[in-house]
Design a protein around this motif. Sequence first.
Motif, mmCIF file in Angstrom:
data_model
loop_
_atom_site.group_PDB
_atom_site.id
_atom_site.type_symbol
_atom_site.label_atom_id
_atom_site.label_comp_id
_atom_site.label_asym_id
_atom_site.label_seq_id
_atom_site.Cartn_x
_atom_site.Cartn_y
_atom_site.Cartn_z
ATOM 1 N N LEU A 189 0.829 -1.209 0.000
ATOM 2 C CA LEU A 189 0.000 0.000 0.000
ATOM 3 C C LEU A 189 0.869 1.266 0.000
ATOM 4 C CD1 LEU A 189 -2.294 -1.939 0.359
ATOM 5 C CD2 LEU A 189 -3.146 -0.546 2.238
ATOM 6 N N ALA A 190 2.005 1.205 0.709
ATOM 7 C CA ALA A 190 2.883 2.378 0.749
ATOM 8 C C ALA A 190 3.492 2.646 -0.632
ATOM 9 C CB ALA A 190 3.974 2.179 1.795
ATOM 10 N N LEU A 191 3.879 1.565 -1.341
ATOM 11 C CA LEU A 191 4.386 1.748 -2.708
ATOM 12 C C LEU A 191 3.319 2.368 -3.595
ATOM 13 C CD1 LEU A 191 6.377 -1.568 -3.331
ATOM 14 C CD2 LEU A 191 7.314 0.752 -3.186
ATOM 15 N N ALA A 192 2.086 1.897 -3.423
ATOM 16 C CA ALA A 192 0.988 2.448 -4.222
ATOM 17 C C ALA A 192 0.787 3.926 -3.905
ATOM 18 C CB ALA A 192 -0.297 1.666 -3.957
ATOM 19 N N ALA A 193 0.844 4.265 -2.610
ATOM 20 C CA ALA A 193 0.652 5.667 -2.219
ATOM 21 C C ALA A 193 1.711 6.551 -2.856
ATOM 22 C CB ALA A 193 0.698 5.791 -0.692
ATOM 23 N N ALA A 212 3.661 7.775 3.354
ATOM 24 C CA ALA A 212 3.087 6.635 2.627
ATOM 25 C C ALA A 212 2.705 5.524 3.602
ATOM 26 C CB ALA A 212 4.080 6.126 1.583
ATOM 27 N N ASP A 213 3.572 5.256 4.616
ATOM 28 C CA ASP A 213 3.235 4.243 5.624
ATOM 29 C C ASP A 213 1.978 4.641 6.403
ATOM 30 O OD1 ASP A 213 5.268 2.560 4.966
ATOM 31 O OD2 ASP A 213 6.596 3.144 6.612
ATOM 32 N N ASP A 235 -6.067 -5.552 -3.195
ATOM 33 C CA ASP A 235 -6.021 -5.000 -4.562
ATOM 34 C C ASP A 235 -6.785 -3.677 -4.639
ATOM 35 O OD1 ASP A 235 -4.512 -7.051 -5.667
ATOM 36 O OD2 ASP A 235 -6.273 -8.223 -6.245
ATOM 37 N N VAL A 236 -7.965 -3.659 -4.024
ATOM 38 C CA VAL A 236 -8.770 -2.429 -4.037
ATOM 39 C C VAL A 236 -8.079 -1.338 -3.216
ATOM 40 C CG1 VAL A 236 -10.941 -1.416 -3.239
ATOM 41 C CG2 VAL A 236 -10.963 -3.588 -4.479
ATOM 42 N N LEU A 237 -7.500 -1.714 -2.077
ATOM 43 C CA LEU A 237 -6.826 -0.726 -1.232
ATOM 44 C C LEU A 237 -5.598 -0.146 -1.952
ATOM 45 C CD1 LEU A 237 -7.028 -2.385 2.308
ATOM 46 C CD2 LEU A 237 -8.530 -0.638 1.310
ATOM 47 N N ILE A 238 -4.902 -0.993 -2.718
ATOM 48 C CA ILE A 238 -3.760 -0.496 -3.503
ATOM 49 C C ILE A 238 -4.235 0.600 -4.458
ATOM 50 C CG2 ILE A 238 -2.210 -1.139 -5.418
ATOM 51 C CD1 ILE A 238 -1.720 -3.802 -3.946
ATOM 52 N N SER A 239 -5.336 0.363 -5.138
ATOM 53 C CA SER A 239 -5.830 1.377 -6.083
ATOM 54 C C SER A 239 -6.284 2.629 -5.335
ATOM 55 C CB SER A 239 -6.944 0.810 -6.955
ATOM 56 O OG SER A 239 -8.071 0.472 -6.175
ATOM 57 N N LEU A 240 -6.895 2.473 -4.162
ATOM 58 C CA LEU A 240 -7.337 3.645 -3.394
ATOM 59 C C LEU A 240 -6.144 4.426 -2.840
ATOM 60 C CD1 LEU A 240 -10.377 2.106 -1.492
ATOM 61 C CD2 LEU A 240 -10.476 3.862 -3.281
#
Length: 256
Positions: free
Chosen positions: A104-108, A128-129, A161-166
């Motif tokens: 999620l941090a990478l996605a952010a 990001a964390d 997967d959804v949280l990564i996109s959000l």
Amino acid sequence: MSMHAVPALAIEGIAKSFGGLRVLSDVSVTLGQGECLGLIGPNGAGKTTLFNIVTGFLTPDYGRIAFDGRDITMAKPDVRVRAGLVRTFQKSMAFPELSVRENLALAARSGAGESYGWLGARKAVEAADAAADALLTRAGLRERAELLVAGLSYGEQRIVDVLISLAMRPRVLLLDEPTAGLSRGEGEHLIEVVRTLGEGLSSILIAHDLDIVFGLCDRVAVLDLGRLIACDTPDAIKANEGAQAAYLGATFGEAA
Ligand SMILES: Nc1ncnc2c1ncn2[C@@H]1O[C@H](COP(=O)(O)OP(=O)(O)OP(=O)(O)O)[C@@H](O)[C@H]1O
Ligand SMILES: [Mg+2]
């Protein structure tokens, strides 16, 4: 919002062929600001191909895509993501060997509006964390943050997967079958996460579960053999004979 507000997304006259196979024909549909649009149709109808064109993974043969009124038909995928046009994939794009928080941090950090110099890098990592943990808390997965994605149940992976996109802070979110392979309870939980954490977003949802689409979406577009045969409110689509016929007897009555 004014009556003439620019649509979040305008898909205009899109056509695409692979070799001799015409997969999309003159597809036009708009996504209003804050709207949730369902996109349904039989296997092979062209739903994912349309997402690939909207997100820049494919170039259309004809037609135009506008994001917030700006023509992005030829923009590269990463440019679209940084502008806030984000998608999920039918197959997970998470890194299974990284933890949930790391994913999620990478996605952010790859999402909208990210740019920082070396001196800002540490702050960017911390931010990001924090963004990752905030999303996990809201999704009820905070205690999963340190686990590897590979160690999660399939249902939890689909939520990640959804949280990564959000985490990419989308303005428009395209979801390609996020509930595929989930039990009814898992699917409902995932949709609840999308509904609450994605509130106010403009979104297009591809799903074969018509209960989910009709229950969640403001309007529903029906693709059949690459043509958009209907786009209307859930009630109007349920009553649309052409849309029903596209499902070959899988009548909408069962899904109402
Ligand atoms: N890269 C490609 N090269 C050749 N044919 C392709 C390619 N991508 C998709 N197709 C074909 O285009 C058609 C539409 O595929 P697409 O994946 O868009 O359908 P879909 O509506 O997403 O189906 P599903 O519900 O099964 O996910 C299919 O006939 C598919 O085989
Ligand atoms: Mg598909």
